[in-house]
Design a protein around this motif. Sequence first.
Motif, PDB file in Angstrom:
ATOM      1  N   UNK A  89       0.818  -1.206   0.000  1.00  0.00           N
ATOM      2  CA  UNK A  89       0.000   0.000   0.000  1.00  0.00           C
ATOM      3  C   UNK A  89       0.853   1.257   0.000  1.00  0.00           C
ATOM      4  N   UNK A  90       2.088   1.132   0.437  1.00  0.00           N
ATOM      5  CA  UNK A  90       2.968   2.291   0.569  1.00  0.00           C
ATOM      6  C   UNK A  90       4.082   2.186  -0.461  1.00  0.00           C
ATOM      7  N   UNK A  91       4.318   3.263  -1.165  1.00  0.00           N
ATOM      8  CA  UNK A  91       5.445   3.307  -2.093  1.00  0.00           C
ATOM      9  C   UNK A  91       6.663   3.835  -1.337  1.00  0.00           C
ATOM     10  N   UNK A  92       7.724   3.066  -1.336  1.00  0.00           N
ATOM     11  CA  UNK A  92       8.927   3.464  -0.609  1.00  0.00           C
ATOM     12  C   UNK A  92       9.903   4.094  -1.586  1.00  0.00           C
ATOM     13  N   UNK A  93      10.266   5.332  -1.309  1.00  0.00           N
ATOM     14  CA  UNK A  93      11.194   6.048  -2.178  1.00  0.00           C
ATOM     15  C   UNK A  93      12.596   6.002  -1.588  1.00  0.00           C
ATOM     16  N   UNK A  94      13.544   6.536  -2.342  1.00  0.00           N
ATOM     17  CA  UNK A  94      14.928   6.593  -1.866  1.00  0.00           C
ATOM     18  C   UNK A  94      15.045   7.488  -0.642  1.00  0.00           C
ATOM     19  N   UNK A  95      14.227   8.538  -0.615  1.00  0.00           N
ATOM     20  CA  UNK A  95      14.253   9.451   0.524  1.00  0.00           C
ATOM     21  C   UNK A  95      13.863   8.744   1.823  1.00  0.00           C
ATOM     22  N   UNK A  97      14.414   5.613   2.631  1.00  0.00           N
ATOM     23  CA  UNK A  97      15.546   4.807   3.086  1.00  0.00           C
ATOM     24  C   UNK A  97      16.681   5.693   3.600  1.00  0.00           C
ATOM     25  N   UNK A  98      16.893   6.843   2.969  1.00  0.00           N
ATOM     26  CA  UNK A  98      17.927   7.762   3.441  1.00  0.00           C
ATOM     27  C   UNK A  98      17.589   8.278   4.838  1.00  0.00           C
ATOM     28  N   UNK A  99      16.332   8.626   5.056  1.00  0.00           N
ATOM     29  CA  UNK A  99      15.946   9.131   6.379  1.00  0.00           C
ATOM     30  C   UNK A  99      16.057   8.018   7.427  1.00  0.00           C
ATOM     31  N   UNK A 100      15.751   6.799   7.068  1.00  0.00           N
ATOM     32  CA  UNK A 100      15.909   5.685   8.004  1.00  0.00           C
ATOM     33  C   UNK A 100      17.376   5.477   8.357  1.00  0.00           C
ATOM     34  N   UNK A 101      18.238   5.590   7.359  1.00  0.00           N
ATOM     35  CA  UNK A 101      19.672   5.417   7.591  1.00  0.00           C
ATOM     36  C   UNK A 101      20.213   6.538   8.484  1.00  0.00           C
ATOM     37  N   UNK A 102      19.782   7.792   8.255  1.00  0.00           N
ATOM     38  CA  UNK A 102      20.223   8.917   9.087  1.00  0.00           C
ATOM     39  C   UNK A 102      19.749   8.741  10.525  1.00  0.00           C
ATOM     40  N   UNK A 103      18.531   8.270  10.696  1.00  0.00           N
ATOM     41  CA  UNK A 103      17.985   8.034  12.037  1.00  0.00           C
ATOM     42  C   UNK A 103      18.792   6.958  12.764  1.00  0.00           C
ATOM     43  N   UNK A 104      19.159   5.912  12.044  1.00  0.00           N
ATOM     44  CA  UNK A 104      19.966   4.839  12.629  1.00  0.00           C
ATOM     45  C   UNK A 104      21.342   5.364  13.036  1.00  0.00           C
ATOM     46  N   UNK A 105      21.946   6.227  12.203  1.00  0.00           N
ATOM     47  CA  UNK A 105      23.248   6.811  12.527  1.00  0.00           C
ATOM     48  C   UNK A 105      23.159   7.703  13.769  1.00  0.00           C
ATOM     49  N   UNK A 106      22.079   8.477  13.896  1.00  0.00           N
ATOM     50  CA  UNK A 106      21.900   9.335  15.080  1.00  0.00           C
ATOM     51  C   UNK A 106      21.794   8.504  16.348  1.00  0.00           C
ATOM     52  N   UNK A 107      21.095   7.388  16.255  1.00  0.00           N
ATOM     53  CA  UNK A 107      20.951   6.526  17.432  1.00  0.00           C
ATOM     54  C   UNK A 107      22.283   5.897  17.819  1.00  0.00           C
ATOM     55  N   UNK A 108      23.124   5.569  16.845  1.00  0.00           N
ATOM     56  CA  UNK A 108      24.416   4.986  17.143  1.00  0.00           C
ATOM     57  C   UNK A 108      25.351   6.020  17.758  1.00  0.00           C
ATOM     58  N   UNK A 109      25.253   7.293  17.328  1.00  0.00           N
ATOM     59  CA  UNK A 109      26.119   8.341  17.825  1.00  0.00           C
ATOM     60  C   UNK A 109      25.794   8.707  19.277  1.00  0.00           C
ATOM     61  N   UNK A 110      24.562   8.668  19.639  1.00  0.00           N
ATOM     62  CA  UNK A 110      24.144   9.120  20.971  1.00  0.00           C
ATOM     63  C   UNK A 110      24.001   7.958  21.938  1.00  0.00           C
ATOM     64  N   UNK A 111      24.967   7.064  21.958  1.00  0.00           N
ATOM     65  CA  UNK A 111      24.921   5.948  22.909  1.00  0.00           C
ATOM     66  C   UNK A 111      25.179   6.479  24.309  1.00  0.00           C
ATOM     67  N   UNK A 112      24.412   6.025  25.263  1.00  0.00           N
ATOM     68  CA  UNK A 112      24.538   6.509  26.642  1.00  0.00           C
ATOM     69  C   UNK A 112      25.322   5.508  27.456  1.00  0.00           C
TER      70      UNK A 112
END
Length: 112
Positions: A89-95, A97-112
């Motif tokens: 039902x949802x069309x997944x664009x490149x954007x 996946x890019x936003x998912x990758x950026x979110x994953x990188x932010x979570x890795x950077x802010x390890x507590x």
Amino acid sequence: MTKSTLCVLLFSKGKQVSESKEMDKVMYHDWRLVPKHKEEQFKLYNPVPEPPIRYVSYPPLLRAMLLAQRQEDELGAAAEEPTLPLKRDVLLSKEYFRSQEKERERQEETAV
């Protein structure tokens, strides 16, 4: 005992299957003899198109796991059959996946 055979033209769902074929077991009720004067009307039959398949069942093990999980969630109530939709039902664009990758990188950077 003699073997009963009949030479016929075979039609399946209004389309001719083969030229001519000798058939045995003509005593079964799967076959219908169409009189010569009704052949043209019989050949003009337009079958109703089959609706497209939209859902398929899950593989057996995954189906069993989903049913068990649903029964736990619904406290033993009868769970409906799980089906897998064939159309997204949802069309997944490149954007996306890019936003998912950026979110994953932010979570890795802010390890507590």
